[in-house]
Design a protein around this motif. Sequence first.
Motif, mmCIF file in Angstrom:
data_model
loop_
_atom_site.group_PDB
_atom_site.id
_atom_site.type_symbol
_atom_site.label_atom_id
_atom_site.label_comp_id
_atom_site.label_asym_id
_atom_site.label_seq_id
_atom_site.Cartn_x
_atom_site.Cartn_y
_atom_site.Cartn_z
ATOM 1 N N HIS A 251 0.258 9.063 -3.357
ATOM 2 C CA HIS A 251 0.712 8.635 -4.688
ATOM 3 C C HIS A 251 0.551 7.142 -4.951
ATOM 4 C CE1 HIS A 251 3.615 12.297 -4.303
ATOM 5 N NE2 HIS A 251 2.396 12.651 -4.646
ATOM 6 N N ASN A 252 -0.241 6.450 -4.198
ATOM 7 C CA ASN A 252 -0.337 5.008 -4.421
ATOM 8 C C ASN A 252 -1.110 4.710 -5.704
ATOM 9 O OD1 ASN A 252 0.333 2.397 -3.822
ATOM 10 N ND2 ASN A 252 -0.602 2.389 -1.807
ATOM 11 N N ILE A 253 -1.007 3.456 -6.158
ATOM 12 C CA ILE A 253 -1.773 3.064 -7.346
ATOM 13 C C ILE A 253 -3.225 2.825 -6.930
ATOM 14 C CG2 ILE A 253 0.249 2.058 -8.475
ATOM 15 C CD1 ILE A 253 -0.871 -0.709 -7.738
ATOM 16 N N SER A 254 -4.091 2.711 -7.901
ATOM 17 C CA SER A 254 -5.524 2.596 -7.616
ATOM 18 C C SER A 254 -5.856 1.286 -6.908
ATOM 19 C CB SER A 254 -6.312 2.684 -8.923
ATOM 20 O OG SER A 254 -7.654 2.310 -8.689
ATOM 21 N N ILE A 255 -6.740 1.384 -5.930
ATOM 22 C CA ILE A 255 -7.191 0.195 -5.191
ATOM 23 C C ILE A 255 -8.013 -0.732 -6.094
ATOM 24 C CG2 ILE A 255 -9.242 1.417 -4.324
ATOM 25 C CD1 ILE A 255 -7.314 -1.431 -2.558
ATOM 26 N N TYR A 256 -8.426 -0.220 -7.247
ATOM 27 C CA TYR A 256 -9.247 -1.050 -8.138
ATOM 28 C C TYR A 256 -8.403 -1.887 -9.093
ATOM 29 C CZ TYR A 256 -12.732 1.962 -6.115
ATOM 30 O OH TYR A 256 -13.515 2.621 -5.202
ATOM 31 N N LYS A 257 -7.098 -1.768 -9.038
ATOM 32 C CA LYS A 257 -6.232 -2.609 -9.867
ATOM 33 C C LYS A 257 -6.087 -3.989 -9.195
ATOM 34 C CE LYS A 257 -3.485 1.032 -12.052
ATOM 35 N NZ LYS A 257 -3.951 0.940 -13.428
ATOM 36 N N ASN A 258 -6.302 -5.028 -9.970
ATOM 37 C CA ASN A 258 -6.308 -6.390 -9.420
ATOM 38 C C ASN A 258 -5.007 -6.757 -8.717
ATOM 39 O OD1 ASN A 258 -8.912 -7.037 -10.067
ATOM 40 N ND2 ASN A 258 -8.387 -7.733 -12.131
ATOM 41 N N VAL A 259 -3.880 -6.296 -9.277
ATOM 42 C CA VAL A 259 -2.585 -6.647 -8.691
ATOM 43 C C VAL A 259 -2.460 -6.082 -7.266
ATOM 44 C CG1 VAL A 259 -1.358 -4.641 -9.675
ATOM 45 C CG2 VAL A 259 -0.082 -6.711 -9.109
ATOM 46 N N PHE A 260 -3.026 -4.898 -7.047
ATOM 47 C CA PHE A 260 -2.983 -4.266 -5.718
ATOM 48 C C PHE A 260 -3.935 -4.984 -4.754
ATOM 49 C CE2 PHE A 260 -3.372 0.005 -3.251
ATOM 50 C CZ PHE A 260 -2.353 -0.389 -2.402
ATOM 51 N N ILE A 261 -5.106 -5.327 -5.258
ATOM 52 C CA ILE A 261 -6.079 -6.068 -4.422
ATOM 53 C C ILE A 261 -5.475 -7.394 -3.979
ATOM 54 C CG2 ILE A 261 -8.309 -7.296 -4.451
ATOM 55 C CD1 ILE A 261 -9.307 -5.036 -6.355
ATOM 56 N N ARG A 262 -4.837 -8.105 -4.930
ATOM 57 C CA ARG A 262 -4.227 -9.412 -4.604
ATOM 58 C C ARG A 262 -3.118 -9.246 -3.575
ATOM 59 N NH1 ARG A 262 -4.657 -10.494 -10.113
ATOM 60 N NH2 ARG A 262 -2.452 -10.061 -10.455
ATOM 61 N N LEU A 263 -2.315 -8.181 -3.736
ATOM 62 C CA LEU A 263 -1.218 -7.925 -2.796
ATOM 63 C C LEU A 263 -1.762 -7.736 -1.366
ATOM 64 C CD1 LEU A 263 1.714 -7.142 -2.022
ATOM 65 C CD2 LEU A 263 1.141 -4.790 -2.655
ATOM 66 N N ILE A 264 -2.768 -6.899 -1.223
ATOM 67 C CA ILE A 264 -3.332 -6.626 0.111
ATOM 68 C C ILE A 264 -3.919 -7.903 0.709
ATOM 69 C CG2 ILE A 264 -5.075 -5.322 1.408
ATOM 70 C CD1 ILE A 264 -4.706 -3.043 -0.651
ATOM 71 N N LYS A 265 -4.667 -8.648 -0.112
ATOM 72 C CA LYS A 265 -5.259 -9.911 0.373
ATOM 73 C C LYS A 265 -4.167 -10.875 0.832
ATOM 74 C CE LYS A 265 -9.523 -10.158 -2.413
ATOM 75 N NZ LYS A 265 -10.523 -10.338 -1.357
ATOM 76 N N ASN A 266 -3.117 -10.985 0.033
ATOM 77 C CA ASN A 266 -2.014 -11.889 0.341
ATOM 78 C C ASN A 266 -1.356 -11.505 1.675
ATOM 79 O OD1 ASN A 266 -0.007 -13.854 0.053
ATOM 80 N ND2 ASN A 266 1.328 -12.441 -1.051
ATOM 81 N N VAL A 267 -1.056 -10.212 1.838
ATOM 82 C CA VAL A 267 -0.417 -9.744 3.078
ATOM 83 C C VAL A 267 -1.344 -9.972 4.276
ATOM 84 C CG1 VAL A 267 0.412 -7.695 4.304
ATOM 85 C CG2 VAL A 267 1.105 -8.082 1.948
ATOM 86 N N SER A 268 -2.648 -9.738 4.084
ATOM 87 C CA SER A 268 -3.593 -9.875 5.202
ATOM 88 C C SER A 268 -3.776 -11.326 5.634
ATOM 89 C CB SER A 268 -4.954 -9.267 4.848
ATOM 90 O OG SER A 268 -5.640 -10.070 3.916
ATOM 91 N N ASP A 269 -3.364 -12.261 4.781
ATOM 92 C CA ASP A 269 -3.461 -13.684 5.148
ATOM 93 C C ASP A 269 -2.464 -14.075 6.237
ATOM 94 O OD1 ASP A 269 -5.527 -14.208 3.455
ATOM 95 O OD2 ASP A 269 -4.284 -14.996 1.816
ATOM 96 N N TYR A 270 -1.321 -13.376 6.282
ATOM 97 C CA TYR A 270 -0.308 -13.799 7.252
ATOM 98 C C TYR A 270 0.075 -12.694 8.229
ATOM 99 C CZ TYR A 270 3.103 -11.186 4.500
ATOM 100 O OH TYR A 270 3.775 -10.172 3.876
ATOM 101 N N SER A 271 -0.473 -11.481 8.070
ATOM 102 C CA SER A 271 -0.103 -10.377 8.962
ATOM 103 C C SER A 271 -1.321 -9.532 9.303
ATOM 104 C CB SER A 271 0.929 -9.467 8.295
ATOM 105 O OG SER A 271 2.167 -10.111 8.229
ATOM 106 N N LYS A 272 -1.134 -8.668 10.272
ATOM 107 C CA LYS A 272 -2.200 -7.737 10.643
ATOM 108 C C LYS A 272 -2.137 -6.540 9.692
ATOM 109 C CE LYS A 272 -1.975 -9.126 15.497
ATOM 110 N NZ LYS A 272 -2.970 -10.167 15.386
ATOM 111 N N VAL A 273 -3.285 -6.175 9.146
ATOM 112 C CA VAL A 273 -3.353 -5.109 8.150
ATOM 113 C C VAL A 273 -4.202 -3.961 8.675
ATOM 114 C CG1 VAL A 273 -4.403 -4.552 5.909
ATOM 115 C CG2 VAL A 273 -2.906 -6.526 6.110
ATOM 116 N N GLY A 274 -3.746 -2.739 8.398
ATOM 117 C CA GLY A 274 -4.501 -1.554 8.788
ATOM 118 C C GLY A 274 -4.519 -0.540 7.677
ATOM 119 N N LEU A 275 -5.197 0.563 7.930
ATOM 120 C CA LEU A 275 -5.361 1.616 6.939
ATOM 121 C C LEU A 275 -4.356 2.738 7.162
ATOM 122 C CD1 LEU A 275 -7.114 2.936 4.677
ATOM 123 C CD2 LEU A 275 -8.511 3.916 6.512
#
Length: 431
Positions: A251-275
């Motif tokens: 049920h997540n929002i679309s990965i193509y929405k800018n707000v979601f892309i920015r969120l993931i990028k922001n989190v990946s700057d300071y933490s380890k990110v996975g799928l």
Amino acid sequence: MLLVYTKKITPRLRYTFKHVLTRVLGIPIDFTTKIETFIAHNEVKMSYVKQPLGDEFSVRSHDLLFEQGIGEVDITIQQWDTTPCFFPAGEKSSIPYDIFAASFYMLSRYEEYLPYVKDEHGRYTAEESLAFKNNFLTIPVVDIWCQKFLKIILERFPDVVPEKREFTYKPIINIPVAYAYKKRGILRTLGGFVRDIIRFKFSRFIERFAVLLGMRDDPFNNFETFISLHKTYKTKAYYFFQIGDYATNDHNISIYKNVFIRLIKNVSDYSKVGLLASYASFLEIEKLKVEKKRLTATINRPVKRVRQHYNMLNVPQFYRGLIDLELSEDYSMGYRDAIGFRAGTCSPFYFYDIGLEIQTPLKVNPFCMQYTGAEDAEFFPNEIMKMATEVQKVNGTFAAIFHNVVLSERNIEWKELYINLLKAYSNAAHH
């Protein structure tokens, strides 16, 4: 260097001895099948055979590490001091149980290759497991056996210097849905309002309305709070984002929405990110491939960590798919329906594929608890702290899975538990 004498060096034997002795206990090892080489070796040595050659340090071997494929294994649980164990080794053995065969049984998930009753999602459940049936699911038995073995070997060989390992705390944040109400599109938003009315969830209706009008924060959008908490307690967390297509269980929002892309990028700057692999990808490896590509493009670096949504883990099929897609670390080894150690361990280990009889390059990072929102928060903290203490005793890794919703005001007890774990183990959480 500890030399192991055995009649035959099999892939199972090499895998298990390397894990127990080298990865967990930090003792380098080598193997020989030649009696004269073993006798001539003047340093630390042990035999792994049915009958010891003489009065050497010896563990009587069970047949499991010399077999191929899957067969019925006769298991009777007994106590080694106060720890459950199986595969008794008899009086001539230097230790009372063949912990190598028992460890292989637990780590390889041998029992998950045997016929079992699946739940409604096709999963292997805790109730089916040997550990659950014999009340040792909440202790990391493999690591405890390793420590018992070390104690006995140090009595025999005081010069052995094992490598010390340290206790680590690893908080894992599941993000199946980044926002409760925001950025969901008109149809999903209207559907949400209708559902709230039909189910008489009027407080949810009001909350949804207030968030969409910008009058209050989205209850799932706790990422800034996570950032500041992790900074305060010097903690490295692991975040898993679900970016599959919208479906019945995704049920997540679309990965193509800018707000979601920015969120993931922001989190990946300071933490380890996975799928967080979608529910739909469980049976369709092509979907998993697409999701991996999406996350790689979003964070501009290779994706190597993955977790299966709903813990849809089936052995060995899912793991073979991860290996084919060159995903090197899995975080799905645990139960959604129970707390405890699914593979009997609190240490990362490499997946052994029984069907192919090889150790694979996939590193499995087991977890022992997962927040799903349905648990009794009154009862849980005590049980979780007890498990953390057990992991500390063996200097293992305490990995716990939470959802981003855990820090919302809907979950006061869970929020307290999350912060208490950070406080208690902050020194162990930044390795």
